[in-house]
Design an enzyme around this catalytic site. Structure first.
Site, PDB file in Angstrom:
ATOM      1  N   GLU A 254      26.164  -0.798  -5.711  1.00 18.30           N
ATOM      2  CA  GLU A 254      25.428  -1.957  -6.353  1.00 18.30           C
ATOM      3  C   GLU A 254      25.000  -2.654  -5.548  1.00 18.30           C
ATOM      4  O   GLU A 254      25.474  -3.370  -4.766  1.00 18.30           O
ATOM      5  CB  GLU A 254      26.621  -2.543  -7.296  1.00 18.30           C
ATOM      6  CG  GLU A 254      27.216  -1.766  -8.522  1.00 18.30           C
ATOM      7  CD  GLU A 254      26.077  -1.384  -9.521  1.00 18.30           C
ATOM      8  OE1 GLU A 254      25.202  -2.035  -9.575  1.00 18.30           O
ATOM      9  OE2 GLU A 254      26.342  -0.407 -10.064  1.00 18.30           O
ATOM     10  N   CYS A 288      22.269 -10.990  -6.723  1.00 19.99           N
ATOM     11  CA  CYS A 288      21.476  -9.773  -6.446  1.00 19.99           C
ATOM     12  C   CYS A 288      20.372  -9.682  -7.801  1.00 19.99           C
ATOM     13  O   CYS A 288      19.348  -9.174  -7.312  1.00 19.99           O
ATOM     14  CB  CYS A 288      22.357  -8.548  -6.482  1.00 19.99           C
ATOM     15  SG  CYS A 288      23.219  -8.375  -7.983  1.00 19.99           S
TER      16      CYS A 288
END
Length: 486
Positions: A254, A288
């Site tokens: 991720e 993110c």
């Protein structure tokens, strides 16, 4: 809260709290006032080995434990998070400079994920598959991979550690967790304490607080873990994936993003402004999924820009303990310097600062920049801080091209009065996730979460946890006798 930093500044290996044996300490600082919170003597490669061996020993019995019994641990863990919410919130504010709002957001998501994990223990199912051979019965079992190594980041450390640790455990695996050096307590030993108090058998979850300067690639090269779950930058993720591949391990990655929030010509401008400001500046932009780029159709660009700038100017920067603070500190001085460097580079390239925030220690006030050259590398990279790039466009075709003109593909959003227009726009974007008439920052416990391109490999949440942390095993049974050619 203070007892967390005093009591949990240790390694947690094989069910025991112990000091590391490395030759130096990781100092845990409050990024707002630089107060020393804790000092943790780092773990060596030998302790990483001890942690993995402990997880390997404990895992077999845990996998054989009735999943209803395993489930009870996660029910207790959820109750403990609810009971200790205020203490954990205080730790988030202190260790990573999260605002009160951010701490509440992280804890809300953590509880939602634990509620889902309670059910995950019962989710694995086997199959009987037909065979072309008479009398053959093909059974396919869903089994734990064994041991999972988890490397978590500093921005949402409690949530993102739990997000891999809890499902891996629920599905019958052992786990070794390595938290980020800037968040060793909230992202590491606090998680261990939670599961210890919830009744998880000793040895199943281990936490090693260490640094690659001490252990190199020992954490990912070690022969015990079969899966490495990493959340962090694409640069480090590429290295993790390379080492994993060389050692025949699965990696779940991720990674970073360069998400865009797109405002089409028929959007509700006021609502789009609210969504864009949140998407860019939540947790100082250290997310993110944050909207690095805000793309606005020229038909509404003047109105949007005026309102966006006005709202950004209202965001209070300061002490994260103050409930009215929206922008707290970034995680450390190198991050503050990096964000300052981005603004300086953009201005040197010809951008205009509509808002030019000042930097005081780790407090970075928000900036809004426009007029960045179309070929600027800054428009294609992740900016982990409170800096927004406003980019005008002419029509949907140009918007799609601009959104996709980045090596990343994590999240994004589009605002329009026509929902199906928004969905059709979203289908053309090379991302793992995209949102119509909302922000770019979302995570839900049963919806597949992950990115395309440099934003990652694999998915987490819901049923995708089965793909991440279990494997399939074919056992055939021949009823009667097979015929052999010799």
């Amino acid at each position: 809260m203070s007892s967390y930093f005093t009591d949990l500044a240790q390694q947690y290996i094989d069910g025991e709290w112990r000091p590391g044996t490395g030759s130096w300490d990781i100092i845990d600082f409050n990024p707002y006032d630089n107060e020393k919170l804790a000092s943790v003597t780092i773990a060596t490669a030998d302790e990483v080995d001890a942690a993995y061996r402990a997880a390997e020993r404990a895992q077999k019995q845990w996998a054989a434990t009735n999943p209803y019994a395993r489930r009870a641990v996660f029910e207790k863990a959820l109750r403990l998070v609810e009971e200790r919410e205020e203490e954990i919130s205080e730790a988030i504010v202190a260790e990573l400079g999260g605002t009160r709002l951010k701490a509440a957001f992280e804890l809300h998501l953590a509880k939602e994920f634990l509620r889902e994990v309670v059910h995950l223990a019962l989710r694995p199912e086997g199959r009987i598959i037909p065979s072309p051979v008479d009398g053959k019965e093909n059974r396919v079992y869903r089994v734990p991979v064994g041991v999972v190594g988890v490397i978590s980041p500093f921005n949402f450390p409690f949530l993102l550690s739990l997000k891999s640790v809890a499902p891996a455990l629920a599905l019958g695996n052992g786990v070794v967790l390595k938290p980020h050096q800037n968040t060793p307590i909230v992202g590491g030993t606090l998680v261990a304490k939670l599961f210890e108090d919830a009744g998880l058998p000793g040895g199943l979850l281990n936490v090693v607080v260490t640094d690659i300067a001490e252990i190199g690639d020992a954490f990912i090269e070690h022969p015990v873990p079969k899966v490495i779950s990493f959340t962090g930058s694409d640069k480090v993720g590429r290295h993790v994936a390379t080492v994993c591949a060389a050692h025949f391990k699965r990696s779940v990655l991720e990674l970073g993003g360069n998400s865009a929030l797109v405002v089409l010509d028929d959007a509700d401008v006021d609502y789009a402004v609210d969504a864009a400001v949140f998407s860019r500046y939540v947790h100082q932009g250290q997310v993110c999924m944050a909207a690095n780029r805000v793309l606005v159709d020229r038909a509404v660009a003047d109105e949007f820009t005026e309102k966006f700038v006005a709202k950004v100017r209202t965001l209070k920067t300061g002490d994260p303990r103050d409930p009215s603070t929206v922008i707290g500190p970034v995680i450390n001085s190198s991050q503050a310097d990096a964000v300052s460097g981005v603004v300086d580079q953009a201005l040197a390239e010809g951008a205009t600062a509509l808002v030019h925030g000042t930097v005081t220690d780790n407090l970075v006030e928000p900036s809004v920049l426009t007029g960045l050259p179309a070929d600027s590398a800054l428009l294609r990279q992740e900016v982990f801080g409170p800096v927004a790039f406003l980019v005008p466009f002419d029509g949907e075709e140009e918007a799609v091209r601009l959104v996709n003109d980045t090596p990343y593909g994590l999240s994004g959003a589009v605002h329009t009065a026509d929902v199906e227009r928004g969905v059709n726009f979203a289908k053309r974007i090379d991302t793992g996730m995209f949102h119509v008439n909302d922000g770019t920052v979302h995570d839900e416990p049963i919806v597949p979460f992950g990115g395309e391109k440099h934003s990652g490999v694999g998915r987490l949440n819901g049923d995708t946890m089965l793909d991440a942390f279990t494997t399939q095993k074919w056992i055939s049974v021949q009823h009667g006798r097979s015929g052999f050619p010799f």
